[in-house]
Enzyme design. Structure first.
Site, PDB file in Angstrom:
ATOM      1  N   ARG A 184       0.823  -1.219   0.000  1.00 48.54           N
ATOM      2  CA  ARG A 184       0.000   0.000   0.000  1.00 48.54           C
ATOM      3  C   ARG A 184       0.853   1.264   0.000  1.00 48.54           C
ATOM      4  NH1 ARG A 184      -0.231  -2.471   4.871  1.00 48.54           N
ATOM      5  NH2 ARG A 184       0.321  -1.301   6.764  1.00 48.54           N
ATOM      6  N   TYR A 185       2.174   1.101   0.197  1.00 53.28           N
ATOM      7  CA  TYR A 185       3.065   2.259   0.249  1.00 53.28           C
ATOM      8  C   TYR A 185       3.973   2.373  -0.978  1.00 53.28           C
ATOM      9  CZ  TYR A 185       1.736   2.169   5.192  1.00 53.28           C
ATOM     10  OH  TYR A 185       1.035   2.163   6.367  1.00 53.28           O
ATOM     11  N   ILE A 186       3.917   1.408  -1.873  1.00 56.50           N
ATOM     12  CA  ILE A 186       4.796   1.434  -3.041  1.00 56.50           C
ATOM     13  C   ILE A 186       3.958   1.403  -4.318  1.00 56.50           C
ATOM     14  CG2 ILE A 186       6.848   0.494  -1.933  1.00 56.50           C
ATOM     15  CD1 ILE A 186       6.054  -2.261  -2.814  1.00 56.50           C
TER      16      ILE A 186
END
Length: 442
Positions: A116-118
């Site tokens: 969810r962060y990349i």
């Protein structure tokens, strides 16, 4: 409920065999043509869908992986997230097929950040090497939206390295340099002796040496004094944590060395100081052999080339050269499909442009009257003229305000260009077009 009496052999020969072949052909073993395991193919297909309209936009990896179920992948998005993270990193790929934005790990610390962060998008590498997607074979499973395999012009299964274990079979293919694989494909295409491609690990500054069919992956070091050395590269199987826990810490605990961490953005680095308890020979060859062994600076790997072929069946190769030769023969058939289709496309485009130009001239000269006629009347009239009969709907649908001498001239020039293009495709051949494709790979 009725019970069936069956022995163990019947179950093994039927259900167990079916499951074993399913894991082999549909989960764990890569396809020899596009190099993908099924989960990777679904990730690429989803990323391609998201790229429509804007190829430059990055999308959350969680979003890419979360959409694979809609394309027919039903084994969970976690495996798709893991596959996407590996496909986008640069430390594990000679030829990444996804571009990554964010923390996708490194050789020193391999774990990527949470999906969810990349972010990721389809790489230019994919667009440069994967051609003729419109001719890619449809998968036999109707729920499986991606093709049975995509169509790269070189065997990408050899570029990034791949491993997989299924019931009764395993594959382990080492990464090879893009330029050497391209060269080998060109040699096979031209009917020349094919040179074995070079095994090359991404972001590895050590040495790879082939010995009797196996490969030694050697780390590097240099002495900075009689009692100190600097390890500058370690074998590919290690990340920083594993190397420290399995090699350096045990040597330190035995009282042989002390060490300092010098790893950084440029790769691995460990400063080692020998204690008197660690004896080194004055003989340079013996000293080198001891360092390489004690500090785990040699890793040995061999290839096990097991793939799924273009027919969807398991195939084992003794060497990469044979795989390349078979790949080229399969790929040539799709280049021929491209040529055949281009001949039809350009022929049709030429005839349509010529018919439009001719039609406009007839309207301008008054030989064909458009005004005052219903669509049905004009359709019936044009259907009787051989030149127009195949394009009646397009001619009738033309805007009357575009029926000018300039438009006729423009269409005549377009027809001429399409005629020249058609002649080109009629006179070219597979080797010529395939060679052009290869030349575009930088």
């Amino acid at each position: 409920m009725q019970l069936n009496n069956r022995d163990l052999k019947s179950i093994i020969d039927n259900e167990a065999l079916a499951y074993a072949m399913y894991t082999v052909e549909n989960r764990a073993i890569p396809n020899m043509i596009d190099g993908f395991k099924p989960v990777q193919r679904f990730v690429i297909a989803r990323a391609l869908d998201l790229a429509r309209g804007n190829k430059d936009k990055f999308h959350k990896l969680a979003s890419i992986a979360g959409g694979v179920a809609d394309l027919g992948y039903h084994h969970g998005e976690n495996s798709a997230q893991d596959a996407g993270a590996l496909m986008a990193n640069t430390w594990n790929n000679n030829f990444p097929l996804l571009d990554g934005q964010g923390n996708f790990g490194s050789r020193t610390v391999q774990k990527a950040a949470a999906s969810r962060y990349i972010f990721a998008r389809v790489s230019k590498n994919f667009y440069n090497v994967y051609k003729d997607t419109e001719y890619a074979p449809v998968h036999q499973d109707k729920e499986h939206i991606p093709p049975a395999f995509y169509l790269p012009i070189i065997p990408t299964v050899l570029l990034n390295g791949v491993s997989g274990i299924a019931t009764g079979y395993a594959t382990y293919i080492l990464p090879h340099s893009v330029s050497s694989v391209k060269k080998a494909v060109l040699q096979a295409l031209q009917g020349k002796k094919v040179t074995k491609p070079k095994v090359e690990f991404p972001e590895f500054r050590g040495e790879v040496v082939e010995i009797d069919g196996q490969y030694e992956i050697r780390g590097t070091y240099k002495f900075t004094s009689r009692t100190q050395m600097h390890i500058t590269e370690i074998p590919y199987k290690y990340d920083r944590e594993t190397y420290v826990s399995k090699i350096l810490d045990p040597l330190e605990n035995k009282g042989f060395i002390t060490w300092d961490d010098a790893c950084g953005e440029h790769g691995f680095g460990f400063k080692v100081k020998f204690r008197k308890e660690y004896s080194l020979s004055d003989n340079e060859e013996e000293r080198h052999a001891k360092i390489m062994k004690d500090f785990g600076l040699i890793e040995r790997r061999s290839q096990n080339i097991t793939v799924i072929n273009e027919k969807g069946k398991l195939q084992v190769y003794d060497n990469v050269v044979d795989l390349i030769k078979d790949f080229v023969e399969v790929r040539k058939t799709y280049v021929q499909k491209r040529i055949d289709n281009k001949i039809k496309e350009t022929e049709s485009a030429f005839r349509l442009a010529f018919a439009k130009a001719h039609f406009i001239k007839k309207v301008i000269s008054g030989e064909i009257v458009v005004q005052g006629k219903t669509r049905k009347e004009l359709t019936e009239e044009l259907s009787k003229i051989d030149m127009y009969s195949s394009y009646v709907d397009k001619l009738v649908g033309m805007n009357i305000f575009h029926m000018t001498s300039d438009e006729a001239k423009k269409l005549a020039e377009e027809a001429k260009a399409k005629k020249e293009e058609n002649e080109y495709w009629k006179t070219t051949d597979v080797v010529t077009e395939y060679t052009k494709d290869l030349e575009e790979i930088k």
